[in-house]
Design a protein around this motif. Structure first.
Motif, short mmCIF file in Angstrom:
data_model
loop_
_atom_site.label_atom_id
_atom_site.label_comp_id
_atom_site.label_asym_id
_atom_site.label_seq_id
_atom_site.Cartn_x
_atom_site.Cartn_y
_atom_site.Cartn_z
N THR A 210 -28.60 35.44 -14.90
CA THR A 210 -28.13 34.05 -15.02
C THR A 210 -27.75 33.48 -13.66
O THR A 210 -28.12 32.34 -13.33
N ALA A 211 -27.06 34.25 -12.85
CA ALA A 211 -26.66 33.78 -11.53
C ALA A 211 -27.90 33.52 -10.66
O ALA A 211 -27.96 32.53 -9.91
N TYR A 212 -28.88 34.39 -10.75
CA TYR A 212 -30.12 34.22 -10.00
C TYR A 212 -30.82 32.93 -10.42
O TYR A 212 -31.30 32.16 -9.57
N MET A 213 -30.90 32.67 -11.71
CA MET A 213 -31.56 31.46 -12.21
C MET A 213 -30.82 30.21 -11.76
O MET A 213 -31.44 29.24 -11.33
N ILE A 214 -29.50 30.24 -11.85
CA ILE A 214 -28.71 29.08 -11.43
C ILE A 214 -28.90 28.82 -9.94
O ILE A 214 -29.10 27.68 -9.50
N ALA A 215 -28.87 29.89 -9.14
CA ALA A 215 -29.07 29.74 -7.70
C ALA A 215 -30.46 29.19 -7.38
O ALA A 215 -30.63 28.33 -6.51
N SER A 216 -31.47 29.68 -8.09
CA SER A 216 -32.84 29.21 -7.87
C SER A 216 -32.98 27.72 -8.19
O SER A 216 -33.59 26.96 -7.42
N TYR A 217 -32.44 27.30 -9.32
CA TYR A 217 -32.50 25.89 -9.69
C TYR A 217 -31.71 25.03 -8.72
O TYR A 217 -32.11 23.91 -8.38
N ALA A 218 -30.57 25.53 -8.24
CA ALA A 218 -29.76 24.77 -7.28
C ALA A 218 -30.51 24.57 -5.97
O ALA A 218 -30.53 23.47 -5.41
N ALA B 93 -33.77 24.62 -5.55
CA ALA B 93 -34.89 23.70 -5.82
C ALA B 93 -34.41 22.26 -5.91
O ALA B 93 -35.03 21.35 -5.35
N ALA B 94 -33.29 22.04 -6.59
CA ALA B 94 -32.74 20.68 -6.73
C ALA B 94 -32.32 20.12 -5.37
O ALA B 94 -32.58 18.94 -5.06
N LEU B 95 -31.69 20.93 -4.54
CA LEU B 95 -31.28 20.48 -3.21
C LEU B 95 -32.50 20.17 -2.34
O LEU B 95 -32.48 19.20 -1.57
N THR B 96 -33.55 20.96 -2.47
CA THR B 96 -34.77 20.71 -1.72
C THR B 96 -35.41 19.38 -2.12
O THR B 96 -35.77 18.57 -1.27
N VAL B 97 -35.51 19.15 -3.41
CA VAL B 97 -36.10 17.90 -3.89
C VAL B 97 -35.23 16.72 -3.48
O VAL B 97 -35.74 15.68 -3.02
N ALA B 98 -33.91 16.83 -3.61
CA ALA B 98 -33.01 15.75 -3.21
C ALA B 98 -33.15 15.47 -1.71
O ALA B 98 -33.18 14.30 -1.29
N GLY B 99 -33.26 16.52 -0.91
CA GLY B 99 -33.44 16.33 0.53
C GLY B 99 -34.73 15.62 0.85
O GLY B 99 -34.76 14.72 1.71
N LEU B 100 -35.80 15.97 0.17
CA LEU B 100 -37.09 15.30 0.39
C LEU B 100 -37.04 13.83 -0.03
O LEU B 100 -37.58 12.96 0.66
N VAL B 101 -36.38 13.54 -1.14
CA VAL B 101 -36.25 12.15 -1.60
C VAL B 101 -35.47 11.34 -0.57
O VAL B 101 -35.88 10.22 -0.20
#
Length: 58
Positions: free
Chosen positions: A5-13, A15-23
């Motif tokens: 669960t921690a790995y999944m949450i970290a992975s999604y976080a 990815a979300a930060l990367t997409v937000a940075g690109l936007v």
């Protein structure tokens, strides 16, 4: 050791930060290009797409 669960949450976080940075980067770059266009137009440089028709055929 990390749980699944921690790995999944970290992975999604990450990815979300990367997409937000690109936007944010795209928005900032678009604003910079708009400022650049306004500066060029104020200097009298016009875009070809904004040419005034002179009535002559091309």
């Amino acid at each position: 050791m990390m749980s699944h669960t921690a790995y999944m949450i970290a992975s999604y976080a990450v990815a979300a930060l990367t997409v937000a940075g690109l936007v944010l980067w795209i928005i900032g770059d678009g604003r910079a290009r708009q400022r650049e266009l306004k500066t060029l137009e104020a200097a009298g440089i016009r875009r070809r797409s904004a040419e005034v028709s002179s009535g002559e055929g091309k």
